[in-house]
Design a protein around this motif. Structure first.
Motif, PDB file in Angstrom:
ATOM      1  N   TRP A 228       5.535 -43.844 -49.774  1.00  0.00           N
ATOM      2  CA  TRP A 228       6.309 -43.201 -50.842  1.00  0.00           C
ATOM      3  C   TRP A 228       5.902 -43.712 -52.214  1.00  0.00           C
ATOM      4  O   TRP A 228       5.785 -42.943 -53.173  1.00  0.00           O
ATOM      5  CB  TRP A 228       7.800 -43.409 -50.596  1.00  0.00           C
ATOM      6  CG  TRP A 228       8.709 -42.735 -51.568  1.00  0.00           C
ATOM      7  CD1 TRP A 228       9.661 -43.325 -52.351  1.00  0.00           C
ATOM      8  CD2 TRP A 228       8.798 -41.335 -51.858  1.00  0.00           C
ATOM      9  NE1 TRP A 228      10.322 -42.380 -53.107  1.00  0.00           N
ATOM     10  CE2 TRP A 228       9.818 -41.148 -52.815  1.00  0.00           C
ATOM     11  CE3 TRP A 228       8.111 -40.208 -51.382  1.00  0.00           C
ATOM     12  CZ2 TRP A 228      10.153 -39.893 -53.326  1.00  0.00           C
ATOM     13  CZ3 TRP A 228       8.448 -38.947 -51.891  1.00  0.00           C
ATOM     14  CH2 TRP A 228       9.459 -38.810 -52.849  1.00  0.00           C
TER      15      TRP A 228
ATOM     16  N   LYS B 135      16.536 -40.893 -51.126  1.00  0.00           N
ATOM     17  CA  LYS B 135      15.916 -39.604 -51.450  1.00  0.00           C
ATOM     18  C   LYS B 135      14.407 -39.596 -51.216  1.00  0.00           C
ATOM     19  O   LYS B 135      13.700 -38.733 -51.714  1.00  0.00           O
ATOM     20  CB  LYS B 135      16.233 -39.236 -52.902  1.00  0.00           C
ATOM     21  CG  LYS B 135      17.721 -39.028 -53.154  1.00  0.00           C
ATOM     22  CD  LYS B 135      18.007 -38.636 -54.590  1.00  0.00           C
ATOM     23  CE  LYS B 135      19.500 -38.427 -54.812  1.00  0.00           C
ATOM     24  NZ  LYS B 135      19.808 -38.056 -56.223  1.00  0.00           N
TER      25      LYS B 135
ATOM     26  N   GLU C 264      11.076 -38.694 -49.546  1.00  0.00           N
ATOM     27  CA  GLU C 264      10.590 -37.605 -48.701  1.00  0.00           C
ATOM     28  C   GLU C 264       9.444 -38.163 -47.857  1.00  0.00           C
ATOM     29  O   GLU C 264       8.273 -38.077 -48.209  1.00  0.00           O
ATOM     30  CB  GLU C 264      10.104 -36.430 -49.551  1.00  0.00           C
ATOM     31  CG  GLU C 264       9.736 -35.211 -48.711  1.00  0.00           C
ATOM     32  CD  GLU C 264       9.280 -34.038 -49.558  1.00  0.00           C
ATOM     33  OE1 GLU C 264       9.615 -32.882 -49.212  1.00  0.00           O
ATOM     34  OE2 GLU C 264       8.562 -34.274 -50.553  1.00  0.00           O
TER      35      GLU C 264
ATOM     36  N   ASP D 127       9.482 -38.480 -43.751  1.00  0.00           N
ATOM     37  CA  ASP D 127      10.032 -38.508 -42.395  1.00  0.00           C
ATOM     38  C   ASP D 127       9.186 -39.380 -41.475  1.00  0.00           C
ATOM     39  O   ASP D 127       8.010 -39.659 -41.742  1.00  0.00           O
ATOM     40  CB  ASP D 127      10.053 -37.089 -41.810  1.00  0.00           C
ATOM     41  CG  ASP D 127      11.193 -36.253 -42.341  1.00  0.00           C
ATOM     42  OD1 ASP D 127      12.074 -36.794 -43.037  1.00  0.00           O
ATOM     43  OD2 ASP D 127      11.193 -35.036 -42.061  1.00  0.00           O
TER      44      ASP D 127
ATOM     45  N   SER E 110       6.015 -32.518 -42.750  1.00  0.00           N
ATOM     46  CA  SER E 110       6.788 -33.175 -41.708  1.00  0.00           C
ATOM     47  C   SER E 110       6.531 -32.449 -40.393  1.00  0.00           C
ATOM     48  O   SER E 110       7.163 -31.431 -40.105  1.00  0.00           O
ATOM     49  CB  SER E 110       8.282 -33.168 -42.046  1.00  0.00           C
ATOM     50  OG  SER E 110       9.024 -33.812 -41.028  1.00  0.00           O
TER      51      SER E 110
END
Length: 213
Positions: free
Chosen positions: A157, A174, A176, A178, A199
Protein backbone atom coordinates in the motif's frame (compact mmCIF):
# COMPACT_ATOMS: atom_id res chain seq x y z
CA UNK A 1 6.92 -1.91 -21.14
CA UNK A 2 7.93 -3.98 -18.14
CA UNK A 3 5.44 -4.78 -15.39
CA UNK A 4 5.95 -5.71 -11.76
CA UNK A 5 3.05 -7.20 -9.83
CA UNK A 6 3.01 -6.83 -6.04
CA UNK A 7 0.90 -9.65 -4.63
CA UNK A 8 -0.31 -9.73 -1.06
CA UNK A 9 -0.13 -13.15 0.62
CA UNK A 10 -3.23 -15.24 1.32
CA UNK A 11 -5.23 -15.59 4.55
CA UNK A 12 -3.14 -16.49 7.60
CA UNK A 13 -3.98 -19.01 10.33
CA UNK A 14 -4.22 -16.69 13.33
CA UNK A 15 -6.98 -17.89 15.68
CA UNK A 16 -5.82 -15.67 18.56
CA UNK A 17 -6.07 -12.56 16.40
CA UNK A 18 -2.65 -11.15 17.27
CA UNK A 19 -0.64 -8.71 15.21
CA UNK A 20 1.84 -11.29 13.89
CA UNK A 21 4.03 -8.91 11.89
CA UNK A 22 7.41 -10.53 11.30
CA UNK A 23 6.89 -13.41 13.75
CA UNK A 24 7.82 -16.82 12.29
CA UNK A 25 5.56 -19.83 11.68
CA UNK A 26 2.39 -18.00 10.70
CA UNK A 27 1.25 -20.00 7.68
CA UNK A 28 -1.83 -19.96 5.50
CA UNK A 29 -5.27 -21.29 6.35
CA UNK A 30 -6.98 -23.74 4.00
CA UNK A 31 -8.69 -20.74 2.42
CA UNK A 32 -5.34 -19.01 2.20
CA UNK A 33 -3.94 -21.95 0.24
CA UNK A 34 -6.92 -21.69 -2.11
CA UNK A 35 -6.06 -18.02 -2.63
CA UNK A 36 -2.48 -19.06 -3.39
CA UNK A 37 -3.68 -21.59 -5.96
CA UNK A 38 -5.75 -18.89 -7.60
CA UNK A 39 -2.74 -16.58 -7.76
CA UNK A 40 -0.80 -19.35 -9.47
CA UNK A 41 -3.60 -19.98 -11.96
CA UNK A 42 -4.01 -16.28 -12.69
CA UNK A 43 -0.41 -15.69 -13.66
CA UNK A 44 0.32 -19.09 -15.23
CA UNK A 45 -2.53 -18.64 -17.71
CA UNK A 46 -1.81 -14.96 -18.48
CA UNK A 47 -0.90 -13.91 -22.00
CA UNK A 48 2.50 -12.84 -20.67
CA UNK A 49 3.37 -15.03 -17.66
CA UNK A 50 5.99 -13.66 -15.26
CA UNK A 51 9.59 -14.65 -15.87
CA UNK A 52 11.00 -13.65 -12.47
CA UNK A 53 9.60 -14.43 -9.01
CA UNK A 54 10.52 -12.64 -5.78
CA UNK A 55 9.16 -13.24 -2.29
CA UNK A 56 9.27 -12.04 1.30
CA UNK A 57 11.08 -14.48 3.61
CA UNK A 58 8.01 -14.92 5.83
CA UNK A 59 6.20 -18.27 5.72
CA UNK A 60 2.82 -16.92 4.60
CA UNK A 61 4.40 -15.23 1.58
CA UNK A 62 6.51 -18.27 0.70
CA UNK A 63 3.41 -20.49 0.80
CA UNK A 64 1.50 -18.01 -1.36
CA UNK A 65 4.10 -18.05 -4.14
CA UNK A 66 4.56 -21.85 -4.12
CA UNK A 67 1.73 -22.76 -6.54
CA UNK A 68 2.97 -20.12 -9.00
CA UNK A 69 6.54 -21.38 -8.70
CA UNK A 70 5.35 -24.90 -9.37
CA UNK A 71 3.18 -23.92 -12.33
CA UNK A 72 5.92 -21.89 -14.02
CA UNK A 73 8.83 -24.07 -12.87
CA UNK A 74 10.82 -20.98 -11.95
CA UNK A 75 13.14 -20.32 -9.00
CA UNK A 76 12.05 -17.88 -6.31
CA UNK A 77 14.43 -15.18 -5.08
CA UNK A 78 13.82 -14.37 -1.41
CA UNK A 79 14.34 -10.66 -0.78
CA UNK A 80 14.37 -9.31 2.78
CA UNK A 81 13.53 -5.84 1.43
CA UNK A 82 9.91 -6.86 0.75
CA UNK A 83 9.27 -8.20 4.27
CA UNK A 84 6.41 -7.00 6.47
CA UNK A 85 6.81 -3.63 8.21
CA UNK A 86 8.32 -3.65 11.68
CA UNK A 87 5.78 -2.85 14.42
CA UNK A 88 6.13 -2.27 18.17
CA UNK A 89 2.78 -4.01 18.80
CA UNK A 90 3.89 -7.26 17.14
CA UNK A 91 2.73 -10.29 19.11
CA UNK A 92 -0.12 -8.43 20.84
CA UNK A 93 -3.87 -8.38 20.39
CA UNK A 94 -4.36 -4.80 19.28
CA UNK A 95 -7.52 -3.36 20.85
CA UNK A 96 -8.54 -0.26 22.81
CA UNK A 97 -7.64 -1.80 26.18
CA UNK A 98 -4.16 -2.83 25.07
CA UNK A 99 -3.48 0.48 23.36
CA UNK A 100 -4.43 2.38 26.52
CA UNK A 101 -1.71 0.65 28.56
CA UNK A 102 1.02 3.19 29.51
CA UNK A 103 3.81 1.37 27.66
CA UNK A 104 1.71 1.36 24.49
CA UNK A 105 0.46 4.93 24.81
CA UNK A 106 4.07 6.08 24.64
CA UNK A 107 4.21 4.70 21.11
CA UNK A 108 1.15 6.56 19.80
CA UNK A 109 2.43 10.12 19.93
CA UNK A 110 2.97 10.52 16.17
CA UNK A 111 0.70 8.74 13.68
CA UNK A 112 2.38 10.52 10.77
CA UNK A 113 5.66 8.57 10.93
CA UNK A 114 4.27 6.30 12.50
CA UNK A 115 5.83 6.32 15.96
CA UNK A 116 4.77 2.71 16.67
CA UNK A 117 6.50 1.12 13.71
CA UNK A 118 8.82 1.33 10.75
CA UNK A 119 8.66 4.78 9.13
CA UNK A 120 6.47 4.83 6.03
CA UNK A 121 9.20 6.46 3.96
CA UNK A 122 11.66 3.75 4.92
CA UNK A 123 9.21 1.08 3.77
CA UNK A 124 8.82 2.79 0.40
CA UNK A 125 12.56 3.11 -0.12
CA UNK A 126 13.27 -0.56 0.51
CA UNK A 127 10.36 -1.69 -1.66
CA UNK A 128 11.42 0.60 -4.49
CA UNK A 129 14.97 -0.72 -4.23
CA UNK A 130 13.69 -4.31 -4.50
CA UNK A 131 11.59 -3.36 -7.53
CA UNK A 132 14.59 -1.67 -9.17
CA UNK A 133 16.60 -4.87 -8.72
CA UNK A 134 13.77 -6.86 -10.28
CA UNK A 135 13.51 -4.44 -13.22
CA UNK A 136 17.21 -5.01 -13.91
CA UNK A 137 16.56 -8.76 -14.06
CA UNK A 138 13.51 -8.29 -16.27
CA UNK A 139 15.53 -6.22 -18.75
CA UNK A 140 17.52 -9.35 -19.59
CA UNK A 141 14.30 -11.01 -20.77
CA UNK A 142 13.23 -8.17 -23.04
CA UNK A 143 11.44 -4.80 -22.79
CA UNK A 144 8.01 -6.24 -21.97
CA UNK A 145 8.93 -8.86 -19.37
CA UNK A 146 6.87 -9.23 -16.21
CA UNK A 147 7.76 -10.18 -12.65
CA UNK A 148 5.95 -10.96 -9.39
CA UNK A 149 6.81 -9.97 -5.84
CA UNK A 150 4.81 -11.56 -3.00
CA UNK A 151 4.80 -9.16 -0.06
CA UNK A 152 2.49 -7.74 2.61
CA UNK A 153 -0.34 -5.26 2.89
CA UNK A 154 1.41 -2.19 4.32
CA UNK A 155 4.54 -2.36 2.11
CA UNK A 156 2.38 -2.81 -0.98
CA UNK A 157 0.00 0.00 0.00
CA UNK A 158 2.84 2.39 0.77
CA UNK A 159 4.50 1.61 -2.56
CA UNK A 160 1.25 2.24 -4.39
CA UNK A 161 0.62 5.55 -2.63
CA UNK A 162 4.16 6.67 -3.40
CA UNK A 163 3.76 5.62 -7.04
CA UNK A 164 0.53 7.59 -7.30
CA UNK A 165 2.23 10.56 -5.62
CA UNK A 166 -0.17 10.53 -2.69
CA UNK A 167 0.65 11.23 0.93
CA UNK A 168 1.98 8.22 2.83
CA UNK A 169 -0.13 9.21 5.84
CA UNK A 170 -3.41 7.30 5.63
CA UNK A 171 -6.27 5.60 7.45
CA UNK A 172 -5.35 1.88 7.75
CA UNK A 173 -9.04 0.97 7.54
CA UNK A 174 -9.18 2.33 3.98
CA UNK A 175 -6.30 0.43 2.40
CA UNK A 176 -7.22 -1.10 -0.95
CA UNK A 177 -5.16 -4.26 -0.71
CA UNK A 178 -7.18 -7.45 -0.28
CA UNK A 179 -5.62 -10.77 0.61
CA UNK A 180 -4.00 -12.28 -2.53
CA UNK A 181 -4.72 -9.09 -4.47
CA UNK A 182 -2.47 -7.77 -7.24
CA UNK A 183 -1.13 -4.22 -7.44
CA UNK A 184 0.65 -3.78 -10.77
CA UNK A 185 3.29 -1.21 -11.75
CA UNK A 186 4.08 -0.58 -15.41
CA UNK A 187 7.46 0.93 -16.30
CA UNK A 188 8.86 2.44 -19.44
CA UNK A 189 12.59 2.06 -18.87
CA UNK A 190 12.93 3.25 -15.25
CA UNK A 191 9.89 5.55 -15.37
CA UNK A 192 6.67 4.45 -13.70
CA UNK A 193 3.83 5.12 -16.14
CA UNK A 194 0.82 3.48 -14.46
CA UNK A 195 -0.45 1.66 -11.37
CA UNK A 196 -3.43 -0.70 -11.35
CA UNK A 197 -5.15 -2.92 -8.81
CA UNK A 198 -7.08 -6.20 -9.04
CA UNK A 199 -8.67 -8.31 -6.32
CA UNK A 200 -8.70 -11.80 -7.84
CA UNK A 201 -9.95 -13.39 -4.60
CA UNK A 202 -12.72 -10.95 -3.71
CA UNK A 203 -15.10 -13.85 -3.08
CA UNK A 204 -12.68 -15.46 -0.63
CA UNK A 205 -12.07 -12.48 1.66
CA UNK A 206 -12.87 -13.03 5.36
CA UNK A 207 -15.91 -11.30 6.75
CA UNK A 208 -13.95 -9.03 9.08
CA UNK A 209 -10.62 -7.25 9.17
CA UNK A 210 -7.60 -9.50 9.54
CA UNK A 211 -5.11 -8.95 12.36
CA UNK A 212 -1.53 -8.82 11.18
CA UNK A 213 -0.93 -8.36 7.47
Amino acid sequence: MARIHLVRHGEVDNPEGILYGRLPNFGLTERGHEMARRVGEHFATASAPPVELVCSPLLRAQQTITPLRQRLELPVFTDDRVIEAANFFEGQQVNARRLSEPRNLLRLYNPLTPSWGEPYRQIVLRMQAAMASLRAKLAKHGPEAEGVIVSHQLPIWMTRRAGEQRSLVHDPRKRECDLASITSFTFESSTLVSVSYESICADLQPGQAVAGA
